[in-house]
Design a protein around this motif. Structure first.
Motif, PDB file in Angstrom:
ATOM      1  N   GLU A 198       0.828  -1.202   0.000  1.00  0.00           N
ATOM      2  CA  GLU A 198       0.000   0.000   0.000  1.00  0.00           C
ATOM      3  C   GLU A 198       0.862   1.252   0.000  1.00  0.00           C
ATOM      4  O   GLU A 198       1.973   1.257   0.523  1.00  0.00           O
ATOM      5  CB  GLU A 198      -0.919   0.038   1.228  1.00  0.00           C
ATOM      6  CG  GLU A 198      -1.840  -1.163   1.371  1.00  0.00           C
ATOM      7  CD  GLU A 198      -1.284  -2.216   2.297  1.00  0.00           C
ATOM      8  OE1 GLU A 198      -2.086  -2.948   2.911  1.00  0.00           O
ATOM      9  OE2 GLU A 198      -0.035  -2.308   2.417  1.00  0.00           O
ATOM     10  N   TRP A 200     -10.318  -2.978   0.663  1.00  0.00           N
ATOM     11  CA  TRP A 200      -9.608  -2.199   1.654  1.00  0.00           C
ATOM     12  C   TRP A 200     -10.253  -2.338   3.020  1.00  0.00           C
ATOM     13  O   TRP A 200     -11.481  -2.313   3.146  1.00  0.00           O
ATOM     14  CB  TRP A 200      -9.582  -0.715   1.264  1.00  0.00           C
ATOM     15  CG  TRP A 200      -8.756  -0.434   0.057  1.00  0.00           C
ATOM     16  CD1 TRP A 200      -9.157  -0.438  -1.244  1.00  0.00           C
ATOM     17  CD2 TRP A 200      -7.363  -0.093   0.045  1.00  0.00           C
ATOM     18  NE1 TRP A 200      -8.111  -0.119  -2.069  1.00  0.00           N
ATOM     19  CE2 TRP A 200      -6.997   0.093  -1.309  1.00  0.00           C
ATOM     20  CE3 TRP A 200      -6.400   0.072   1.035  1.00  0.00           C
ATOM     21  CZ2 TRP A 200      -5.701   0.441  -1.687  1.00  0.00           C
ATOM     22  CZ3 TRP A 200      -5.113   0.415   0.664  1.00  0.00           C
ATOM     23  CH2 TRP A 200      -4.777   0.596  -0.685  1.00  0.00           C
ATOM     24  N   CYS A 252      -2.674   0.088  -4.027  1.00  0.00           N
ATOM     25  CA  CYS A 252      -2.224  -1.223  -3.581  1.00  0.00           C
ATOM     26  C   CYS A 252      -1.661  -1.959  -4.780  1.00  0.00           C
ATOM     27  O   CYS A 252      -2.414  -2.352  -5.678  1.00  0.00           O
ATOM     28  CB  CYS A 252      -3.385  -2.009  -2.964  1.00  0.00           C
ATOM     29  SG  CYS A 252      -2.995  -3.740  -2.587  1.00  0.00           S
ATOM     30  N   LEU A 264      -5.284   6.117  -2.150  1.00  0.00           N
ATOM     31  CA  LEU A 264      -4.431   5.014  -1.769  1.00  0.00           C
ATOM     32  C   LEU A 264      -4.261   4.050  -2.933  1.00  0.00           C
ATOM     33  O   LEU A 264      -5.186   3.850  -3.725  1.00  0.00           O
ATOM     34  CB  LEU A 264      -5.019   4.251  -0.581  1.00  0.00           C
ATOM     35  CG  LEU A 264      -5.347   5.064   0.677  1.00  0.00           C
ATOM     36  CD1 LEU A 264      -5.836   4.133   1.779  1.00  0.00           C
ATOM     37  CD2 LEU A 264      -4.139   5.858   1.140  1.00  0.00           C
ATOM     38  N   TYR A 271      -5.390  -1.124   5.121  1.00  0.00           N
ATOM     39  CA  TYR A 271      -4.779  -2.331   4.590  1.00  0.00           C
ATOM     40  C   TYR A 271      -5.476  -2.802   3.324  1.00  0.00           C
ATOM     41  O   TYR A 271      -6.701  -2.790   3.232  1.00  0.00           O
ATOM     42  CB  TYR A 271      -4.849  -3.470   5.604  1.00  0.00           C
ATOM     43  CG  TYR A 271      -4.113  -3.218   6.896  1.00  0.00           C
ATOM     44  CD1 TYR A 271      -2.765  -3.555   7.020  1.00  0.00           C
ATOM     45  CD2 TYR A 271      -4.762  -2.662   7.992  1.00  0.00           C
ATOM     46  CE1 TYR A 271      -2.087  -3.339   8.209  1.00  0.00           C
ATOM     47  CE2 TYR A 271      -4.093  -2.440   9.183  1.00  0.00           C
ATOM     48  CZ  TYR A 271      -2.757  -2.785   9.285  1.00  0.00           C
ATOM     49  OH  TYR A 271      -2.090  -2.568  10.465  1.00  0.00           O
ATOM     50  N   CYS A 272      -4.687  -3.234   2.386  1.00  0.00           N
ATOM     51  CA  CYS A 272      -5.219  -3.855   1.186  1.00  0.00           C
ATOM     52  C   CYS A 272      -5.340  -5.352   1.434  1.00  0.00           C
ATOM     53  O   CYS A 272      -4.486  -5.947   2.091  1.00  0.00           O
ATOM     54  CB  CYS A 272      -4.285  -3.584   0.004  1.00  0.00           C
ATOM     55  SG  CYS A 272      -4.869  -4.235  -1.577  1.00  0.00           S
ATOM     56  N   THR A 310      -0.935   1.361   5.373  1.00  0.00           N
ATOM     57  CA  THR A 310      -0.480   2.737   5.206  1.00  0.00           C
ATOM     58  C   THR A 310      -1.311   3.626   6.129  1.00  0.00           C
ATOM     59  O   THR A 310      -2.532   3.494   6.203  1.00  0.00           O
ATOM     60  CB  THR A 310      -0.588   3.195   3.733  1.00  0.00           C
ATOM     61  OG1 THR A 310      -0.035   4.509   3.592  1.00  0.00           O
ATOM     62  CG2 THR A 310      -2.033   3.203   3.241  1.00  0.00           C
TER      63      THR A 310
END
Length: 118
Positions: free
Chosen positions: A6, A36, A22, A20, A94-95, A112
């Protein structure tokens, strides 16, 4: 080995925007679901936005109308456009990629940080 990375997090003021990204090492088309999630300190990890192969897209009620999930299959990248950010959006994002063929496997990025504050 599947890897998700990320990027794009940072510090923004309320009402601001962030995008964002990923990056996935494998073909994102090969996963049954991708999306996500976020986790704030002391809170449980929660779904933010997810798209499922053949199943559409789901958004958390708290982000609906403000966040948009998208992907670029050619670049094996998933995005999360976040607009009208609020302090309560502050969390590590978070991805996630999910494989459900045979043994269920979930893959996660390192996260991230997104901080929304004046």
């Amino acid at each position: 080995q599947v890897q998700l990375v990320e990027s794009g997090g940072g510090l923004v003021q309320p009402g601001g925007s962030l995008r964002l990204s990923c990056a996935v090492s494998g073909s994102i088309a090969g996963f049954n679901a991708m999306g996500w999630y976020r986790q704030a300190p002391g809170k449980q990890r929660e779904l933010v936005a997810v798209f499922i192969s053949g199943g559409g897209i789901n958004y958390a009620d708290s982000v609906k109308g403000r966040f948009t999930i998208s992907r670029d299959n050619a670049k094996n990248t998933v995005f999360l456009q976040m607009n009208s950010l609020k302090p309560e959006d502050t969390a590590v994002y978070y991805c996630n990629a999910l494989m459900t063929r045979g043994v269920i496997r979930a893959y996660w990025g390192q996260g991230t940080q997104v901080t929304v504050s004046s």
